[in-house]
Motif scaffolding. Structure first.
Motif, PDB file in Angstrom:
ATOM      1  N   THR A 150     -52.475 -34.225  79.492  1.00 50.72           N
ATOM      2  CA  THR A 150     -53.147 -35.353  80.139  1.00 50.72           C
ATOM      3  C   THR A 150     -52.658 -36.708  79.618  1.00 50.72           C
ATOM      4  OG1 THR A 150     -54.961 -35.288  78.512  1.00 50.72           O
ATOM      5  CG2 THR A 150     -55.214 -33.978  80.534  1.00 50.72           C
ATOM      6  N   ASP A 151     -51.620 -36.727  78.799  1.00 52.37           N
ATOM      7  CA  ASP A 151     -51.131 -37.984  78.233  1.00 52.37           C
ATOM      8  C   ASP A 151     -50.485 -38.851  79.300  1.00 52.37           C
ATOM      9  OD1 ASP A 151     -51.916 -36.837  75.869  1.00 52.37           O
ATOM     10  OD2 ASP A 151     -49.911 -36.685  75.008  1.00 52.37           O
ATOM     11  N   TYR A 152     -50.576 -40.144  79.107  1.00 49.20           N
ATOM     12  CA  TYR A 152     -49.897 -41.096  79.978  1.00 49.20           C
ATOM     13  C   TYR A 152     -49.354 -42.238  79.135  1.00 49.20           C
ATOM     14  CZ  TYR A 152     -54.545 -43.320  79.674  1.00 49.20           C
ATOM     15  OH  TYR A 152     -55.732 -43.854  79.230  1.00 49.20           O
ATOM     16  N   TYR A 153     -48.541 -43.090  79.752  1.00 52.26           N
ATOM     17  CA  TYR A 153     -47.881 -44.174  79.025  1.00 52.26           C
ATOM     18  C   TYR A 153     -48.546 -45.522  79.273  1.00 52.26           C
ATOM     19  CZ  TYR A 153     -43.488 -41.881  77.567  1.00 52.26           C
ATOM     20  OH  TYR A 153     -42.532 -41.111  76.964  1.00 52.26           O
ATOM     21  N   TRP A 154     -48.824 -46.234  78.189  1.00 54.79           N
ATOM     22  CA  TRP A 154     -48.853 -47.680  78.191  1.00 54.79           C
ATOM     23  C   TRP A 154     -47.557 -48.139  77.551  1.00 54.79           C
ATOM     24  CZ3 TRP A 154     -54.503 -48.429  76.036  1.00 54.79           C
ATOM     25  CH2 TRP A 154     -55.403 -48.172  77.081  1.00 54.79           C
ATOM     26  N   LEU A 155     -47.139 -49.358  77.850  1.00 57.86           N
ATOM     27  CA  LEU A 155     -45.815 -49.797  77.440  1.00 57.86           C
ATOM     28  C   LEU A 155     -45.871 -50.858  76.352  1.00 57.86           C
ATOM     29  CD1 LEU A 155     -44.141 -50.054  80.960  1.00 57.86           C
ATOM     30  CD2 LEU A 155     -44.213 -48.086  79.407  1.00 57.86           C
ATOM     31  N   GLY A 156     -44.996 -50.702  75.375  1.00 58.15           N
ATOM     32  CA  GLY A 156     -44.782 -51.729  74.369  1.00 58.15           C
ATOM     33  C   GLY A 156     -43.642 -52.638  74.793  1.00 58.15           C
TER      34      GLY A 156
END
Length: 392
Positions: A138-144
């Protein structure tokens, strides 16, 4: 090398060499701050992308320290849908990251193009999805932050934070890992050909709080247009309840070789990430470091991570020491509702005029869905303009 660059290099070298020999001048220069309404208005949109946070700007030519002729905006959580007569139509959709491209460095809506991916039903989905060995179902990305690496064939690197929902509450999420997204030069949004790798740059501090690198990147190379280049890429991390900041650096040619990374331990560059020293605190999970024209540096952040004050600290070098918090702007006027929150201020040199730093910050709500119905344009970046005489 022109005279101004030579002077900056000499002053910066003296300050950096004397970090521990004597206390440098960390007094803030005189400054003026004003709204930048033309940039804020660029993100007031009624169709397609109409909201997002996590905004970073990345020049496609890798020239980090000057106005760019073409650049990429990256966002984390983003809203896709339609607004008519200031009312949000049914069917809007949140995705976890999106992008936009701008031709030139001026706030021209005709040259700004937003992009996201779509699924087989033509529904909006995130541009980047985690598929690394350590990724959960269930992981997803926020961006750095990210940059174009001119020492690796202009590959675009972006930090991806693997996020996992743990409850239905307003802040019911947590970061569970740090990855590096690698995009070949010449790729077009929505970037189908990217690769990704898990990194060792997610950690727990001595108090058991998590931290991660990628909050800000300072490319201190001649090719990037740095005033006092030393050939390194500096990457900033944030951890703990006090929002402490740590610093790593690496040569751009070895950016994806993590055994080549070194971490500032307060006296030198250490191979062990666990030895990294806190160089300052009260910063935000997204921030920026930019050079002043007098050999010093300006760190821009949202004070304490989330709050109404955009602040700065003056640094003697990319690793400090850093001076006291100086407040630049009070965001209280954006709080149309008591539930609004402001966070993650940072500077954008690639869209800044000479002698200025354009600074963005995010606006959100702890009752997001409720407030979005009343104020459908609430969830978008706002901009201010910082004018300092000693800026290049």
């Amino acid at each position: 090398m022109d005279m101004k660059r030579m002077l900056f290099t000499a002053v910066a070298a003296l300050l950096f060499a004397g970090v521990h020999a004597q206390t440098p001048d960390l007094t803030p220069p005189r400054f003026k701050v004003e709204e930048a309404p033309e940039w804020s208005a660029l993100f007031i949109r009624n169709n397609g992308w109409f909201g997002g946070d996590g905004i970073y700007t990345i020049p496609f030519n890798g020239k980090e320290h000057q106005a760019s002729d073409s650049l990429l905006f990256i966002f984390s959580d983003s809203m896709i849908g339609s607004i008519v007569n200031d009312s949000l139509l049914p069917g809007s959709r949140m995705i976890h990251n999106s992008v936009a491209t701008l031709k030139g460095h001026l706030p021209d809506s005709n040259k700004m193009h937003f992009a996201w991916d779509v699924n087989e039903k033509e529904e909006a989905i995130s541009v980047f999805e985690p598929h690394t060995p350590q990724t959960g179902k269930t992981d997803y990305y926020w961006l750095g932050d990210g940059f174009v690496n001119q020492e690796q064939d202009n590959t675009l690197y972006i930090f991806g934070y693997r996020i996992r929902n743990v409850s239905e509450e307003a802040f019911g999420f947590r970061e569970v890992g740090n990855t590096l997204i690698r995009i070949p030069a010449g790729s077009k949004p929505p970037f189908k050909g990217y690769k990704e790798m898990d990194t060792p740059l997610f950690f727990k501090d001595k108090d058991g709080h998590t931290g991660s690198y990628g909050a800000g990147i300072f490319v201190n190379t001649a090719k990037a247009g740095a005033l006092a280049p030393d050939g390194y890429v500096y990457v900033y991390g944030v951890h703990g309840m006090a929002k402490q900041m740590v610093v790593a650096r690496v040569k751009p040619a070895a950016f994806d070789k993590f055994d080549q990374w070194r971490f500032w331990d307060g006296a030198g560059w250490n191979k062990e990430m666990s030895k990294a020293a806190d160089v300052t605190d009260k910063v935000s999970n997204e921030l920026s470091l930019s050079p002043l024209g007098d050999g010093r540096y300006i760190l821009v952040f949202q004070e304490g991570g989330m709050g109404t004050h955009i602040s700065m600290r003056i640094g003697a070098s990319p690793v400090g020491p850093f001076g006291p918090v100086t407040r630049l702007w009070d965001c209280s006027s954006d709080a149309e509702e008591k539930t609004y929150v402001m966070y993650n201020a940072k500077a954008h040199p690639a869209i800044s005029a000479p002698g200025e730093l354009l600074i963005s910050y995010n606006v959100n709500s702890v009752e997001f869905l409720k407030d979005l119905q009343k104020h459908p344009h609430l969830y978008r970046p706002r901009f201010i303009r910082l004018k300092i005489n000693s800026l290049k």
